[in-house]
Design a protein around this motif. Structure first.
Motif, short mmCIF file in Angstrom:
data_model
loop_
_atom_site.label_atom_id
_atom_site.label_comp_id
_atom_site.label_asym_id
_atom_site.label_seq_id
_atom_site.Cartn_x
_atom_site.Cartn_y
_atom_site.Cartn_z
N TRP A 1 -5.95 -23.90 -5.93
CA TRP A 1 -6.65 -23.80 -4.66
C TRP A 1 -8.02 -23.13 -4.71
O TRP A 1 -8.86 -23.37 -3.85
CB TRP A 1 -5.79 -23.08 -3.63
CG TRP A 1 -5.69 -21.60 -3.83
CD1 TRP A 1 -4.96 -20.95 -4.79
CD2 TRP A 1 -6.34 -20.58 -3.07
NE1 TRP A 1 -5.12 -19.60 -4.68
CE2 TRP A 1 -5.96 -19.33 -3.62
CE3 TRP A 1 -7.21 -20.59 -1.98
CZ2 TRP A 1 -6.41 -18.12 -3.11
CZ3 TRP A 1 -7.66 -19.37 -1.48
CH2 TRP A 1 -7.25 -18.16 -2.04
N LYS A 2 -8.32 -22.31 -5.70
CA LYS A 2 -9.56 -21.53 -5.64
C LYS A 2 -10.20 -21.34 -7.01
O LYS A 2 -9.52 -21.04 -8.00
CB LYS A 2 -9.28 -20.15 -5.03
CG LYS A 2 -10.52 -19.26 -4.86
CD LYS A 2 -10.15 -17.95 -4.19
CE LYS A 2 -11.34 -17.03 -4.06
NZ LYS A 2 -12.42 -17.58 -3.20
N GLY B 1 -9.08 -22.55 2.22
CA GLY B 1 -7.79 -21.86 2.15
C GLY B 1 -6.82 -22.62 1.28
O GLY B 1 -7.12 -23.70 0.77
#
Length: 217
Positions: free
Chosen positions: A115-116, A124
């Motif tokens: 996700w990041k 998010g």
């Protein structure tokens, strides 16, 4: 055949009749186009839909019907659409037999980062954290290496985790690997590749299965 198609076709081999299966954004959703003959599964999309099928033909899509990635889908007889709270009640309630998700990295302990990337804006984690702990089986589908040729199957994830020790099976265009209590087991290799080539392309430590097979695609 593209790497994306190889992965999508192999994902579909995990489908068994009667399963409720969540397909994540990207390559996982493409597996809906390759459901094996005679296999009857209920595909779920986290934005609120049960029992969708292959992507519609050009010109036949409905703008009101889409998966979590906004791609058009077909709804099969008996399908239903509902709100997000109902969708996540299904996920958090343990009613999803299997989820297939993409990833930035995955490691030999079953940790997943999807996700990041530090320094880049992201909206998010989305529903990944719920699916990773709510589904009975977690399959991760991703390219074996990044654009620089570096392995995305690692000894230890370097990016922020989505969940720890949640992954059961990893599918790439090169191989199928199972996360076990003893380590990461290389179960299948793609046609035309050798075990040595897969090992060389993989950062993680691999246990070679005694009955290693060629991937069915």
């Amino acid at each position: 055949m593209t790497d994306r198609e190889i992965i999508a076709r192999r994902i579909a081999k995990e489908f068994k009749s009667g399963m409720i299966i969540n397909l994540g954004i990207g390559m996982p959703t493409a597996s809906a186009n390759y459901i094996p003959d005679g296999v009857d599964v209920i595909l779920q999309t986290e934005n609120g839909g049960l029992k969708f099928g292959a992507a519609p033909k050009k010109g036949e899509s409905d703008p009101d019907l889409g998966n979590a990635g906004g791609e058009p889908i077909t709804m099969l007889p008996g399908a239903s659409a509902f709100d997000l709270s109902t969708s996540f009640t299904i996920i958090r309630g343990g009613h999803v037999d299997m989820t297939v998700l993409g990833a930035l990295e995955v490691d030999q302990e079953g940790n997943i980062a999807n996700w990041k990337i530090p320094g880049r804006f992201v909206p998010g984690m989305g529903g990944a954290m719920d699916l990773l702990v709510g589904a009975k089986k977690v399959v991760v589908a991703l390219a074996h290496t990044n654009k620089g040729g570096e392995s995305k199957i690692l000894k230890k994830c370097t990016l922020p985790l989505s969940a720890a020790k949640a992954v059961n099976l990893i599918i790439t265009e090169k191989a199928v690997m199972e996360v076990t209590s003893k380590g990461l087991v290389l179960k299948e290799i793609a046609p035309g590749l050798s075990v040595e080539e897969v090992v060389k392309a993989t950062d993680a430590d691999l246990i070679i299965a005694e009955d290693i097979k060629e991937m069915e695609i």
